[in-house]
Design a protein around this motif. Structure first.
Motif, mmCIF file in Angstrom:
data_model
loop_
_atom_site.group_PDB
_atom_site.id
_atom_site.type_symbol
_atom_site.label_atom_id
_atom_site.label_comp_id
_atom_site.label_asym_id
_atom_site.label_seq_id
_atom_site.Cartn_x
_atom_site.Cartn_y
_atom_site.Cartn_z
ATOM 1 N N ASP A 7 0.964 -1.320 -0.064
ATOM 2 C CA ASP A 7 -0.036 -0.063 -0.061
ATOM 3 C C ASP A 7 0.731 1.152 -0.097
ATOM 4 N N ALA A 8 1.781 1.356 1.009
ATOM 5 C CA ALA A 8 2.949 2.317 0.836
ATOM 6 C C ALA A 8 3.466 2.508 -0.285
ATOM 7 N N PHE A 10 2.489 1.579 -3.356
ATOM 8 C CA PHE A 10 1.745 2.147 -4.326
ATOM 9 C C PHE A 10 1.438 3.516 -4.267
ATOM 10 N N ALA A 11 1.365 3.967 -2.863
ATOM 11 C CA ALA A 11 1.035 5.576 -2.837
ATOM 12 C C ALA A 11 2.480 6.307 -2.906
ATOM 13 N N PHE A 12 3.525 5.717 -3.227
ATOM 14 C CA PHE A 12 4.549 6.536 -3.370
ATOM 15 C C PHE A 12 4.815 7.065 -4.542
ATOM 16 N N THR A 13 4.189 6.685 -5.799
ATOM 17 C CA THR A 13 4.274 7.127 -7.040
ATOM 18 C C THR A 13 2.657 7.280 -7.621
ATOM 19 N N GLU A 14 2.802 7.876 -8.566
ATOM 20 C CA GLU A 14 1.674 8.059 -9.608
ATOM 21 C C GLU A 14 1.666 6.962 -10.394
ATOM 22 N N HIS A 15 0.467 6.657 -11.096
ATOM 23 C CA HIS A 15 0.240 5.591 -11.795
ATOM 24 C C HIS A 15 -0.281 5.763 -13.309
ATOM 25 N N THR A 22 -2.621 -2.026 -8.801
ATOM 26 C CA THR A 22 -3.091 -2.054 -7.223
ATOM 27 C C THR A 22 -1.870 -2.654 -6.406
ATOM 28 N N PRO A 23 -2.196 -2.293 -5.124
ATOM 29 C CA PRO A 23 -1.110 -3.016 -4.195
ATOM 30 C C PRO A 23 -1.189 -4.270 -4.360
#
Length: 107
Positions: A7-8, A10-15, A22-23
């Motif tokens: 989760d962290a 995944f949140a660290f970058t844009e997509h 997804t995580p």
């Protein structure tokens, strides 16, 4: 990712939206690599193997999608160099640059 906090990570970058990351999908790709051991994980340090590891950054003039470059980064798995590559797009945004996860696959 070494802590397996997907989760962290995944949140660290844009997509890139079309890639539908997804995580859970990131975790599944890491766990499916190579021998597909359920305990394998990305590590910061990687001892050399027969794989030539890639950590490349390419830049170009801004294109129609706002991209100004890309990053290809081969991940280390369980302390060893691998050919599992995370690719990112470098985006020119109003307040600087963003890094967006594009793909993770064997290159």
């Amino acid at each position: 990712m070494e802590l397996e906090d997907y989760d962290a990570a995944f949140a660290f970058t844009e997509h890139i939206p079309e890639m539908k990351w997804t995580p859970t999908l990131i975790r599944d790709v890491v766990k499916a690599y190579g021998d597909a051991e359920p305990t394998q994980r990305v590590t910061v340090i990687g001892k050399p193997t027969d794989v030539t590891q890639r950590k490349n950054v390419d830049r170009w003039p801004k294109n129609a999608h706002g991209a100004v470059g890309e990053i290809w980064y081969d991940l280390n798995i369980d302390g060893f160099v691998s050919d599992l590559t995370a690719t990112f797009v470098i985006l020119d945004v109003d307040d600087g640059l963003d890094i967006a996860l594009n793909d993770i696959h064997v290159m």
